[in-house]
Enzyme design. Structure first.
Site, PDB file in Angstrom:
ATOM      1  N   PHE A 193       0.748  -1.217   0.155  1.00 28.75           N
ATOM      2  CA  PHE A 193      -0.044   0.016   0.155  1.00 28.75           C
ATOM      3  C   PHE A 193       0.779   1.232   0.009  1.00 28.75           C
ATOM      4  O   PHE A 193       1.732   1.401   0.800  1.00 28.75           O
ATOM      5  CB  PHE A 193      -0.998   0.155   1.150  1.00 28.75           C
ATOM      6  CG  PHE A 193      -2.049  -0.629   1.061  1.00 28.75           C
ATOM      7  CD1 PHE A 193      -3.265   0.053   0.445  1.00 28.75           C
ATOM      8  CD2 PHE A 193      -2.376  -1.884   1.634  1.00 28.75           C
ATOM      9  CE1 PHE A 193      -4.577  -0.556   0.497  1.00 28.75           C
ATOM     10  CE2 PHE A 193      -3.614  -2.606   1.564  1.00 28.75           C
ATOM     11  CZ  PHE A 193      -4.905  -1.704   1.054  1.00 28.75           C
ATOM     12  N   ASP A 194       0.569   2.370  -1.145  1.00 28.20           N
ATOM     13  CA  ASP A 194       1.030   3.335  -1.009  1.00 28.20           C
ATOM     14  C   ASP A 194       0.248   4.129   0.295  1.00 28.20           C
ATOM     15  O   ASP A 194      -0.725   3.768   0.636  1.00 28.20           O
ATOM     16  CB  ASP A 194       0.926   4.329  -2.186  1.00 28.20           C
ATOM     17  CG  ASP A 194       1.134   5.704  -2.137  1.00 28.20           C
ATOM     18  OD1 ASP A 194       2.119   6.031  -1.714  1.00 28.20           O
ATOM     19  OD2 ASP A 194       0.309   6.314  -2.525  1.00 28.20           O
ATOM     20  N   ILE A 195       0.683   5.182   0.625  1.00 31.17           N
ATOM     21  CA  ILE A 195      -0.022   6.139   1.834  1.00 31.17           C
ATOM     22  C   ILE A 195      -0.877   7.036   1.276  1.00 31.17           C
ATOM     23  O   ILE A 195      -1.829   7.371   1.528  1.00 31.17           O
ATOM     24  CB  ILE A 195       1.167   6.090   3.024  1.00 31.17           C
ATOM     25  CG1 ILE A 195       1.658   5.105   3.709  1.00 31.17           C
ATOM     26  CG2 ILE A 195       0.520   7.087   4.141  1.00 31.17           C
ATOM     27  CD1 ILE A 195       0.581   4.085   4.241  1.00 31.17           C
TER      28      ILE A 195
END
Length: 228
Positions: free
Chosen positions: A8-10
């Site tokens: 996951f990117d944030i």
């Protein structure tokens, strides 16, 4: 699909970076004696996005970007500021912002029961750790991969080589990356040889970087993962 590992990117994927940035810029500009109008903030964002594109392309180091972006920006308003000092002040304000993207906490909590979740971000280490903790997202991830700590960044293959080496029993065919940036997350996933999911709430055109899947909201992940 049978995905087991989810990267996951944030920012603007799980956390609303735009909201945090708006708040931090308003406070900073007021400190510096510049009226934080929409025009002023948009001028900064346009300049900043150009710097980050140069960084992703390897033309500008992360430290050069952070040390100089506010110095160069405030020159336009005849303000002579100390770049690193102003960056530190902005970072302090930005760290206060941990607004969640809609349903992100629920989705991450649900996925973590059946999947192995990892953070992959180009953000600044102290900022990302603090925001993940304050938002309540942190406990659901097995590890955070943050570019500042790694010395390489998305979309570089070397970034993903480190990620893959540190995830036990990783199967690339059962791994997917989710993020909002075509040039960082989606291109990075393609370079690394894994499937990609583009967080695209505004339904923008994908241009030459074509993701495996697109979603408008995080709950759309359930249909792709087909297990919830």
């Amino acid at each position: 699909m049978g995905y087991e590992t989810i990267l996951f990117d944030i920012d603007d994927t799980l956390l609303d970076f735009k909201a945090a940035e708006e708040q931090a810029l308003s406070w900073l500009f007021q400190d510096m004696g510049v009226d934080p109008t929409e025009t002023v903030k948009n001028n900064y964002k346009k300049m900043n996005q150009g710097f980050w594109r140069d960084h992703e392309a390897g033309l500008l180091s992360r430290q050069e970007l952070l040390d100089n972006r506010f110095r160069l920006f405030f020159e336009q308003y005849e303000r002579d500021v100390d770049g690193p000092e102003t960056e530190a002040r902005y970072r302090h304000y930005l760290n206060q912002g941990h607004q969640l993207i809609s349903n992100s906490l629920e989705v991450v909590e649900n996925l973590s029961r059946k999947k192995d979740l990892y953070v992959v971000t180009n953000g600044v280490s102290a900022t990302q750790h603090q925001r993940l903790k304050k938002s309540g997202l942190a406990p659901y991830f097995k590890k955070f991969f943050i570019s500042e700590e790694m010395g390489v960044h998305k979309p570089m293959k070397e970034f993903f080589d480190i990620v893959f080496a540190e995830i036990p029993r990783l199967d690339k065919e059962k791994t997917v990356i989710i993020g909002d940036s075509l040039t960082s997350d989606i291109k990075g996933g393609q370079v690394a040889g894994i499937d990609t999911i583009w967080m695209n709430p505004q339904e923008k055109e994908a241009n030459e970087i074509e993701p495996t899947f697109q979603i408008k909201k995080l709950t759309d992940l359930y249909q792709i993962l087909e297990e919830f």
